[in-house]
Design an enzyme around this catalytic site. Sequence first.
Site, short mmCIF file in Angstrom:
data_model
loop_
_atom_site.label_atom_id
_atom_site.label_comp_id
_atom_site.label_asym_id
_atom_site.label_seq_id
_atom_site.Cartn_x
_atom_site.Cartn_y
_atom_site.Cartn_z
N ASN A 1 0.83 -1.21 0.00
CA ASN A 1 0.00 0.00 0.00
C ASN A 1 0.86 1.26 0.00
OD1 ASN A 1 -3.04 -0.42 0.04
ND2 ASN A 1 -2.35 -1.99 1.48
N ARG B 1 1.56 -0.31 24.96
CA ARG B 1 0.93 0.40 23.83
C ARG B 1 1.13 1.91 23.99
NH1 ARG B 1 -5.58 0.18 23.08
NH2 ARG B 1 -5.74 1.92 21.62
N ARG C 1 0.02 -2.32 14.73
CA ARG C 1 -0.01 -2.03 16.17
C ARG C 1 -1.14 -1.05 16.45
NH1 ARG C 1 2.58 -5.92 18.36
NH2 ARG C 1 2.41 -4.78 20.32
N ASN D 1 -6.30 4.87 8.02
CA ASN D 1 -5.90 3.46 7.93
C ASN D 1 -6.63 2.79 6.77
OD1 ASN D 1 -4.73 0.94 8.77
ND2 ASN D 1 -6.67 0.40 9.75
N HIS E 1 -8.07 -1.02 5.74
CA HIS E 1 -8.36 -2.33 6.32
C HIS E 1 -9.02 -3.21 5.26
CE1 HIS E 1 -9.17 -5.26 9.42
NE2 HIS E 1 -10.40 -5.37 8.94
C1 GAR Z 1 -3.20 -4.89 3.78
O1 GAR Z 1 -4.09 -5.85 3.28
C2 GAR Z 1 -3.90 -3.98 4.77
O2 GAR Z 1 -5.22 -3.68 4.43
C3 GAR Z 1 -3.83 -4.81 6.03
O3 GAR Z 1 -2.53 -5.36 6.01
C4 GAR Z 1 -2.12 -5.53 4.66
C5 GAR Z 1 -0.78 -4.85 4.50
O4 GAR Z 1 -0.26 -5.08 3.23
N1 GAR Z 1 -4.07 -4.02 7.19
C6 GAR Z 1 -4.79 -4.44 8.23
O5 GAR Z 1 -5.25 -5.55 8.32
C7 GAR Z 1 -4.98 -3.41 9.34
N2 GAR Z 1 -5.98 -3.84 10.25
P1 GAR Z 1 0.90 -4.15 2.67
O6 GAR Z 1 2.00 -4.13 3.75
O7 GAR Z 1 1.35 -4.86 1.44
O8 GAR Z 1 0.35 -2.78 2.42
#
Ligand code: GAR
Length: 207
Positions: A17, A67, A93, A109, A111
């Site tokens: 991302n 945290r 985190r 964020n 998700h």
């Molecule tokens: C992505 O699918 C993102 O949406 C998810 O982790 C992955 C990271 O991929 N995030 C979560 O689950 C947050 N709750 P990336 O490192 O290739 O961007």
Amino acid sequence: MTSLPRLVVLISGRGSNLQALVAAIRQGRLHATVAAVVSNRPDAAGLHFAVAQGFPTRVVSHVGLSRTEHSAALREVVLPFEPDLICLAGFMRLLAPPFTRTFPNRIVNIHPSLLPAFPGLDAQRQAFDYGVKVSGCTVHLVDDDLDHGPIVMQSVVPVLDDDTPETLAARILAAEHKTYPAAVEQLLHQPWRIEGRRVVFQSYQSV
Ligand code: GAR
């Protein structure tokens, strides 16, 4: 010429991302600059990409910290980069008030589900196992609760009969890579306000 809005991108892993945000900047779809990339893990693959791009990088390990302590350490590292928006891109985190109160409504964020369904880890598999017929991804503002803040943008991805959790996750990831830059561009360049839990964008005609 006015200076571009500054993004600080927080990652924990692969960083696809982050790469999608950078690609959108390069292609003129996102008018912003990456001021820094910060990881809680020194071995995050996305850090290699960030270094190769010439972005400043920092590691703020969470190991041995509560945290709250980790959030306070992150704040000290992120503040000098003067971010207009902090983008969590696979940052795994939870953030706490030392960080969230310093940047109110300036943390976003992505998700991999249609929130509020399937927050937390392995959201794509959660959706697959539940048997939903559509899933997708959500860009939302970040508060102190897990995958919880006001929703900025969502994209729907159908769940196909011959999907596996992996094929579904791959299609959701492709949707993430389009949705995240678009949502960040809108947040940075279109007026918006929060009404209750709703993020309401003002159209230019009604300004
Ligand atoms: C992505 O699918 C993102 O949406 C998810 O982790 C992955 C990271 O991929 N995030 C979560 O689950 C947050 N709750 P990336 O490192 O290739 O961007």
